[in-house]
Design a protein around this motif. Structure first.
Motif: not given
Length: 168
Positions: A113-129
């Motif tokens: 679950e944590a790995l799936r969350f991290i993947e989604k969160k890093t994609n979201q943060l990358t789009a923000f950057t």
């Protein structure tokens, strides 16, 4: 020897025009320094903070992968109590971890679950950057445009490409 009345009027008009140009130049310079450069600095600092968050999530991802490879449930680690004061801790069951999800909230998750969350969160943060990078490019373009306007106001010629430099 006195100047004719026409010459005095022309001299006064030229002095007023020069004073107006100097006032405009000061206004534009203040706009660049007080608004545009400050906005650019804020955007770049915000982008750096987001990159730091991405780095922390990727570090957690690597830690989870290491835990999965080792396969042990017990874990010994150092815990930061604050102000870089660390103590040794032992985790009895590391199959579930608490993940910071934002705004000071933590959620207990399994490794998957944590790995799936991290993947989604890093994609979201990358789009923000990427958006912040575009914003900084727009601000840099605005700074360059105002500098070109200043150059025109002052009657200066363009700088050769070799003498130009980046704004930040």
């Amino acid at each position: 020897m006195s100047l004719p009345a026409n010459a005095n009027a022309n001299a006064n008009a030229d002095a007023n025009a020069d004073a107006n140009v100097e006032q405009k130049v000061l206004q534009y310079e203040n706009f660049i320094n007080d608004v545009l450069k400050r906005d650019l600095q804020k955007v770049l600092e915000q982008r750096d903070e987001v990159y730091e968050k991405i780095s922390q999530y990727l570090q957690l991802k690597n830690t989870i992968h290491t835990l999965q490879e080792v396969g042990s449930q017990r874990l010994k680690t150092d815990v930061d109590l604050g102000c870089n004061f660390f103590v040794q801790a032992e985790v009895e069951d590391s199959s579930r971890i608490f993940v910071a999800i934002g705004y000071g909230f933590f959620v207990e998750m399994t490794h998957d679950e944590a790995l799936r969350f991290i993947e989604k969160k890093t994609n979201q943060l990358t789009a923000f950057t990427e958006q912040l990078t575009k914003d900084s490019a727009k601000i840099k373009a605005n700074i360059r445009m105002v500098l070109e306007g200043l150059r025109e106001l002052q009657g200066l010629t363009d700088l050769p490409e070799s003498r130009r430099r980046e704004v930040f």
